[in-house]
Structures are given as structure tokens and as C-alpha cells.
Design a protein around this motif. Structure first.
Motif, mmCIF file in Angstrom:
data_model
loop_
_atom_site.group_PDB
_atom_site.id
_atom_site.type_symbol
_atom_site.label_atom_id
_atom_site.label_comp_id
_atom_site.label_asym_id
_atom_site.label_seq_id
_atom_site.Cartn_x
_atom_site.Cartn_y
_atom_site.Cartn_z
ATOM 1 N N PHE A 1 36.391 36.153 46.531
ATOM 2 C CA PHE A 1 36.625 36.008 45.211
ATOM 3 C C PHE A 1 37.796 35.457 44.585
ATOM 4 O O PHE A 1 37.886 34.608 43.881
ATOM 5 C CB PHE A 1 36.101 37.340 44.514
ATOM 6 C CG PHE A 1 34.833 37.934 44.462
ATOM 7 C CD1 PHE A 1 33.664 37.037 44.012
ATOM 8 C CD2 PHE A 1 34.273 38.728 45.219
ATOM 9 C CE1 PHE A 1 32.428 37.444 44.249
ATOM 10 C CE2 PHE A 1 33.104 39.384 45.484
ATOM 11 C CZ PHE A 1 31.937 38.635 45.070
ATOM 12 N N THR A 2 38.976 35.846 45.100
ATOM 13 C CA THR A 2 40.072 35.475 44.974
ATOM 14 C C THR A 2 40.445 33.980 45.041
ATOM 15 O O THR A 2 40.944 33.213 44.456
ATOM 16 C CB THR A 2 41.298 36.304 45.523
ATOM 17 O OG1 THR A 2 41.326 37.561 45.103
ATOM 18 C CG2 THR A 2 42.935 35.850 44.941
ATOM 19 N N SER B 1 47.729 38.490 39.071
ATOM 20 C CA SER B 1 48.426 38.918 37.976
ATOM 21 C C SER B 1 47.527 39.287 36.909
ATOM 22 O O SER B 1 47.587 40.414 36.352
ATOM 23 C CB SER B 1 49.591 38.041 37.490
ATOM 24 O OG SER B 1 50.445 37.692 38.468
ATOM 25 N N MET B 2 46.660 38.436 36.718
ATOM 26 C CA MET B 2 45.529 38.554 35.633
ATOM 27 C C MET B 2 44.572 39.844 35.808
ATOM 28 O O MET B 2 44.545 40.632 34.978
ATOM 29 C CB MET B 2 44.843 37.414 35.438
ATOM 30 C CG MET B 2 45.546 36.137 34.950
ATOM 31 S SD MET B 2 46.409 36.277 33.418
ATOM 32 C CE MET B 2 45.016 36.320 32.343
ATOM 33 N N SER B 3 44.386 39.852 37.038
ATOM 34 C CA SER B 3 43.370 40.993 37.466
ATOM 35 C C SER B 3 44.199 42.477 37.409
ATOM 36 O O SER B 3 43.548 43.577 36.995
ATOM 37 C CB SER B 3 42.745 40.856 38.686
ATOM 38 O OG SER B 3 41.870 39.739 38.838
ATOM 39 N N TRP C 1 41.833 41.560 44.635
ATOM 40 C CA TRP C 1 43.275 42.088 44.949
ATOM 41 C C TRP C 1 44.353 42.654 43.733
ATOM 42 O O TRP C 1 44.728 43.624 44.160
ATOM 43 C CB TRP C 1 44.114 40.927 45.772
ATOM 44 C CG TRP C 1 43.330 40.382 47.095
ATOM 45 C CD1 TRP C 1 42.589 41.098 47.817
ATOM 46 C CD2 TRP C 1 43.793 39.101 47.858
ATOM 47 N NE1 TRP C 1 42.150 40.485 48.770
ATOM 48 C CE2 TRP C 1 42.903 39.241 49.100
ATOM 49 C CE3 TRP C 1 44.339 38.269 47.592
ATOM 50 C CZ2 TRP C 1 43.041 38.548 49.956
ATOM 51 C CZ3 TRP C 1 44.511 37.193 48.668
ATOM 52 C CH2 TRP C 1 43.709 37.179 49.706
ATOM 53 N N GLY C 2 44.233 41.697 42.782
ATOM 54 C CA GLY C 2 44.974 42.218 41.704
ATOM 55 C C GLY C 2 44.572 43.549 41.047
ATOM 56 O O GLY C 2 45.281 44.538 40.837
ATOM 57 N N TRP C 3 43.212 43.864 41.034
ATOM 58 C CA TRP C 3 42.823 44.872 40.433
ATOM 59 C C TRP C 3 43.036 46.233 41.529
ATOM 60 O O TRP C 3 43.345 47.307 41.062
ATOM 61 C CB TRP C 3 41.422 44.842 39.906
ATOM 62 C CG TRP C 3 40.585 46.374 39.687
ATOM 63 C CD1 TRP C 3 39.653 47.106 40.234
ATOM 64 C CD2 TRP C 3 40.709 46.817 38.266
ATOM 65 N NE1 TRP C 3 39.413 48.241 39.340
ATOM 66 C CE2 TRP C 3 40.153 47.784 37.953
ATOM 67 C CE3 TRP C 3 41.692 46.224 37.041
ATOM 68 C CZ2 TRP C 3 40.069 48.654 37.035
ATOM 69 C CZ3 TRP C 3 41.575 46.888 36.009
ATOM 70 C CH2 TRP C 3 40.938 48.190 35.873
#
Length: 268
Positions: free
Chosen positions: A70-71, A206-208, A221-223
Motif C-alpha cells: 500500500f505504501t 509521516s501522514m499515516s 508503515w507510518g500507522w
């Protein structure tokens, strides 16, 4: 060793590794990405769980594999759309000049005067288009840099002899731009596209991480890094493994783009 060869080879290996994880996750993951196993909560890395498990007993490695898919999908979509928009704007600005150039470049200057992540945050907050919102926000964030690169290349080639001959022969402006000017500009743009993928991965993560990107239960990955922050002392392997794949992806695309830039002499 040729100039840029090390960066090119090293970056290629890392990028292929990340892409392989993403591709394999389409067909296979060791465990279900949302399969909860209360008996295996917060287990350290082992042969059964290569990256350990999270606080719900979910296999971290399986989620990292799916998160890669997804990333990277968001990163590729972002760079493809922003490079397309930047190419059209840059060609128009550089070839026609005058009022068109002033309007386009003033808008680009206005966008670049604000931190990119701030623009993305505003767009994500204002719009409510589900999973598409993060892509739209990042496209707006990345388009100005591609516009500048294409504009510079267009200014370089618009008065060359082969373009002048095309005008004399009555070629249309779209034909001149897309069949004669852009193929010469693209080698200057391509290394920036590759590096842009690393920046897009970092921006999406960063946003996630802030809860404004890909939303659960879809792994991101961010979440995952945000979740791991609360467990850094209890399950340090969660943060370490998630942070490691982000670093590997960013370094890989950066090295690949830098290697291509040195190899082709783009931007030198």
C-alpha cells in the motif's frame, strides 16, 4: 568502477528487496494481516514470527509485507501523477513564456513557500475522499519540484535547431513539445522521479503516522510506527522492524536516483 555505480547497485538491491516483499504479499503472507492471537501477544522475533508480534498477537512481518504494497502504491501513484502534471506545466511555462510562464511560476512559488507537509495536512483535513485524499495531497505537494525541472529543460531546448526546423515545417505545438522537446528533457527528470519515490514514501509514512494517511485496518508503515511508539519499551522489535523497512526503502530509492543522476550526468 564507473561514477555512481555503487549507489546504483546498492540502491537497486534495496529497492528490489522492498518490491519483492510488496509483490509476494499480493499472493502470500505467513499469517493473516488482521489475525489476532491473544496467546501470542507481544512475542519477540522467532522462527515462527520473524519480526515478532504486536500487542494483539498479529504477525508484524506479514503486516510489514502488506504495508509495503500500500505504501509503494501510494508513492508510485503520487510520483506518476505529480510528474505528469509537472511535465505539462513545465513544458507550457518554458515553451510559451510570457504571461503563461508568470502565472504558472507564481503559483509554483506560492506552493513552495509553504512546507510541503503543511500543504498536505491542509488538503487531507479539508477533503474527505477516503483513500484518494492522501494521493491528492501528495500530488499537490510534489508537482512544483517537477514543474521547475521540466521548465528549465524546456528553456534549454526550445530554441535549438531541431525545434526551429519543426516550426518551419509547420508542426503543431503539442507535437513539438511531446515528440521533440520532452524526450530530451525526460533524462533530466527521471533521476528526480526515482528520488521522488523515496520522498513520497517518507511523506506517506509521516501522514499515516499522524493518522491522516492510510487508515486501519489496512496496514501502513507510518500507522504501524505510531502504534509501536506506545510499545517501544515493552516491544522494541515492533518499532525497530517498522523503522528499518522505512529506512531501507528511502535509502534504496535515494541511492538509485543518485546513481542514475551521476551515471547520466543529469543535473550536473
Amino acid at each position: 568502477m564507473r561514477k555512481g555505480s555503487f549507489e546504483l547497485y546498492f540502491g537497486s538491491v534495496l529497492v528490489l528487496l522492498i518490491l519483492l516483499l510488496a509483490l509476494v504479499s499480493v499472493f502470500y503472507t505467513p499469517y493473516g494481516i488482521n489475525a489476532i492471537d491473544t496467546a501470542s501477544r507481544s512475542c519477540p522475533p522467532s522462527l515462527a514470527h520473524l519480526a515478532g508480534t504486536d500487542s494483539l498477537g498479529r504477525d508484524i512481518f506479514s503486516r510489514l509485507m502488506t504495508g509495503a504494497r500500500f505504501t509503494i502504491l501510494v508513492a508510485v501513484s503520487t510520483v506518476a501523477l505529480s510528474s505528469l502534471a509537472g511535465s505539462i506545466l513545465g513544458l507550457t511555462s518554458g515553451y510559451f513564456g510570457g504571461v503563461a510562464d508568470e502565472i504558472i511560476m507564481r503559483v509554483v512559488d506560492a506552493l513552495t513557500s509553504f512546507p510541503g507537509i503543511l500543504i498536505a495536512l491542509v488538503v487531507v483535513t479539508v477533503l474527505d475522499w477516503g483513500k484518494l485524499t492522501i494521493i491528492v495531497a501528495l500530488v499537490i505537494m510534489f508537482t512544483p519540484s517537477f514543474t521547475r525541472i521540466v521548465r528549465v529543460g524546456t528553456l534549454k531546448y526550445r530554441e535549438t535547431d531541431f525545434v526551429q526546423r519543426c516550426r518551419v515545417y509547420g508542426c503543431s505545438v503539442p507535437r513539438i513539445l511531446f515528440l521533440h522537446v520532452y524526450p530530451n528533457v525526460f533524462p533530466l527528470l527521471f533521476p528526480s522521479i526515482i528520488v521522488g519515490l523515496s520522498n513520497a514514501i517518507l511523506a506517506e509514512s509521516s501522514m499515516s503516522y499522524l493518522g491522516l494517511g492510510i487508515q486501519p485496518p489496512t496496514p501502513s508503515w507510518g500507522w504501524m510506527l505510531s502504534e509501536a511508539q506506545n510499545l517501544v519499551f515493552k516491544s522494541p522489535w515492533y518499532a525497530a522492524s517498522t523503522g528499518a523497512v522505512i529506512v531501507l526503502a528511502v535509502v534504496g530509492f535515494n541511492c538509485l536516483g543518485e546513481g542514475l543522476r551521476k551515471l547520466t550526468g543529469a543535473g550536473v
